[in-house]
Design a protein around this motif. Structure first.
Motif, short mmCIF file in Angstrom:
data_model
loop_
_atom_site.label_atom_id
_atom_site.label_comp_id
_atom_site.label_asym_id
_atom_site.label_seq_id
_atom_site.Cartn_x
_atom_site.Cartn_y
_atom_site.Cartn_z
N MET A 41 -4.28 -10.20 1.48
CA MET A 41 -5.14 -10.00 2.66
C MET A 41 -4.65 -8.92 3.48
N HIS A 42 -3.64 -8.74 3.96
CA HIS A 42 -3.24 -7.78 4.65
C HIS A 42 -3.39 -6.51 3.94
N LEU A 43 -2.68 -6.25 2.77
CA LEU A 43 -2.55 -4.93 2.17
C LEU A 43 -3.80 -4.44 1.87
N SER A 44 -4.94 -5.25 1.42
CA SER A 44 -6.32 -4.90 1.10
C SER A 44 -6.99 -4.36 2.43
N SER A 97 26.79 5.76 -5.16
CA SER A 97 28.01 5.09 -5.56
C SER A 97 27.71 3.64 -4.98
N ASN A 98 26.69 3.38 -4.73
CA ASN A 98 26.42 1.83 -4.14
C ASN A 98 25.22 1.33 -4.59
N TYR A 99 24.77 1.01 -6.04
CA TYR A 99 23.66 0.78 -6.56
C TYR A 99 23.60 -0.79 -6.35
N HIS A 100 22.61 -1.43 -5.94
CA HIS A 100 22.34 -2.69 -5.49
C HIS A 100 21.28 -3.38 -6.21
N HIS A 101 21.59 -4.71 -6.49
CA HIS A 101 20.29 -5.49 -7.34
C HIS A 101 19.39 -6.29 -6.09
N GLU A 102 18.31 -6.54 -6.33
CA GLU A 102 17.31 -7.15 -5.63
C GLU A 102 16.56 -7.92 -6.45
N MET A 103 16.51 -9.31 -6.44
CA MET A 103 15.74 -10.23 -7.29
C MET A 103 14.34 -10.30 -6.45
N GLU A 104 13.31 -10.33 -7.27
CA GLU A 104 12.04 -10.58 -6.49
C GLU A 104 11.20 -11.20 -7.42
N LEU A 105 10.09 -11.88 -6.63
CA LEU A 105 8.80 -12.39 -7.34
C LEU A 105 7.81 -11.17 -7.16
N ALA A 106 7.10 -10.90 -8.52
CA ALA A 106 6.26 -9.98 -8.49
C ALA A 106 4.92 -10.76 -8.81
N PHE A 107 3.78 -9.98 -8.38
CA PHE A 107 2.41 -10.45 -8.92
C PHE A 107 1.59 -9.48 -9.09
N ALA A 108 0.56 -9.69 -9.93
CA ALA A 108 -0.39 -8.76 -10.56
C ALA A 108 -1.90 -9.15 -9.85
N ILE A 109 -2.54 -8.05 -9.45
CA ILE A 109 -3.92 -8.23 -9.30
C ILE A 109 -5.01 -8.14 -10.22
N GLY A 110 -5.67 -8.84 -10.25
CA GLY A 110 -6.75 -8.96 -11.60
C GLY A 110 -8.25 -8.97 -11.02
N ALA A 111 -8.54 -8.46 -9.80
CA ALA A 111 -9.84 -8.45 -9.43
C ALA A 111 -9.92 -7.41 -8.20
N GLU A 112 -10.96 -6.57 -8.14
CA GLU A 112 -10.90 -5.58 -7.27
C GLU A 112 -11.27 -6.59 -5.89
N VAL A 113 -10.42 -6.08 -4.86
CA VAL A 113 -10.63 -6.57 -3.41
C VAL A 113 -10.27 -5.67 -2.33
N PHE A 114 -11.07 -5.70 -1.36
CA PHE A 114 -10.88 -4.85 -0.01
C PHE A 114 -11.36 -5.68 0.92
N GLU A 115 -10.25 -5.54 2.26
CA GLU A 115 -10.54 -6.45 3.21
C GLU A 115 -10.90 -7.81 2.83
N ALA A 116 -9.89 -8.45 1.93
CA ALA A 116 -10.32 -9.65 1.39
C ALA A 116 -9.98 -11.00 2.42
N SER A 117 -10.72 -11.98 2.17
CA SER A 117 -10.65 -13.13 2.78
C SER A 117 -9.66 -13.91 2.00
N GLU A 118 -9.18 -15.34 2.68
CA GLU A 118 -8.24 -16.09 2.05
C GLU A 118 -8.56 -16.32 0.68
N ALA A 119 -9.74 -16.49 0.49
CA ALA A 119 -10.27 -17.22 -0.88
C ALA A 119 -10.50 -16.00 -1.66
N GLU A 120 -10.62 -14.93 -1.33
CA GLU A 120 -10.95 -13.71 -2.23
C GLU A 120 -9.45 -13.37 -2.68
N ALA A 121 -8.39 -13.48 -1.64
CA ALA A 121 -7.21 -12.95 -1.96
C ALA A 121 -6.53 -13.80 -3.05
#
Length: 232
Positions: A182-185, A74-98
């Motif tokens: 960088m963190h999620l990877s 009985s309390n459905y909320h809106h949350e507006m956000e920026l989303a981004f999509a990944i386009g390359a495989e990355v794991f433990e990414a550096s800043e440049a790789e991210a």
């Protein structure tokens, strides 16, 4: 291979100016990435590291959808956000790789059963009933990162029935998209098909049947959602 029932089709998001769409395999969401929103929810941002929850791809919808008000709230909320999509495989990414791995940006809505989320908080349980809701990840057409350019003070806002509910700037994010990758990877092998929703500014609030929601970010296509009126 034979299946007992027809498997679902891939959910995909349009990309501005392109015939091909971006198919989604996973949706990650960053919690409390705007200090003012964390405060209005009675919490604080974690400045040591970002943290996450997920949404099912089956619960995603495209901008322009007309969806029913969800069950169990009985309390459905809106949350507006920026989303981004990944386009390359990355794991433990550096800043440049991210940075190189971010393919596109888009507007998104993280719709939330706030009462069910609060139940989870109160009982130290997962937020799934509050966050992983049918039709709760609404995604607009995405724009390639090379076309959108650098993130700075772009305005982010949301209106309900034409009335402004949320206003902020992307520069208010505690963790930038590059820092998030960088963190999620460190925990996942990220790659094409992964979407990250980056959190919401303050001003979240309830919506009801019949409401028309429109979220905008300067330089991106808007995201829109209409909540159906139930016929009695």
């Amino acid at each position: 291979m034979r299946y007992l029932f027809d498997p679902p089709e891939f959910f995909a998001v349009p990309v501005k100016g392109e015939a091909a769409t971006y198919p989604i395999r996973r949706i990650f969401c960053v919690g409390r990435n705007y200090a003012a929103h964390a405060a209005e929810m009675g919490g604080e941002v974690d400045r040591e590291a970002p943290w996450y929850f997920t949404k099912s791809v089956a619960h995603a919808a495209l901008s322009g959808a007309e969806l029913p008000y969800p069950a169990g709230t009985s309390n459905y909320h809106h949350e507006m956000e920026l989303a981004f999509a990944i386009g390359a495989e990355v794991f433990e990414a550096s800043e440049a790789e991210a940075a190189a791995a971010i393919f596109a940006y888009g507007c998104a809505l993280d719709m939330t059963r706030r009462d069910r989320q609060q139940d989870g908080k109160d009982h130290r349980r997962p937020w799934s009933l509050g966050k992983d809701v049918e039709g709760s990840a609404v995604l607009a057409e995405m724009t390639r990162a090379t076309e959108f350019g650098a993130l700075a003070d772009q305005a982010i806002a949301l209106k309900v029935n034409g009335e402004v509910r949320q206003e902020g700037q992307l520069s208010e994010m505690v963790w930038s998209p590059v820092e998030i990758v960088m963190h999620l990877s460190k925990f996942y092998h990220l790659g094409p098909g992964d979407i990250v929703m980056t959190g919401t500014p303050s001003g979240v609030g309830p919506v009801v049947e019949g409401d028309a929601i429109c979220g905008t970010i300067e330089g991106l296509s808007p995201v829109e959602l209409a909540l159906m009126v139930t016929k009695s």
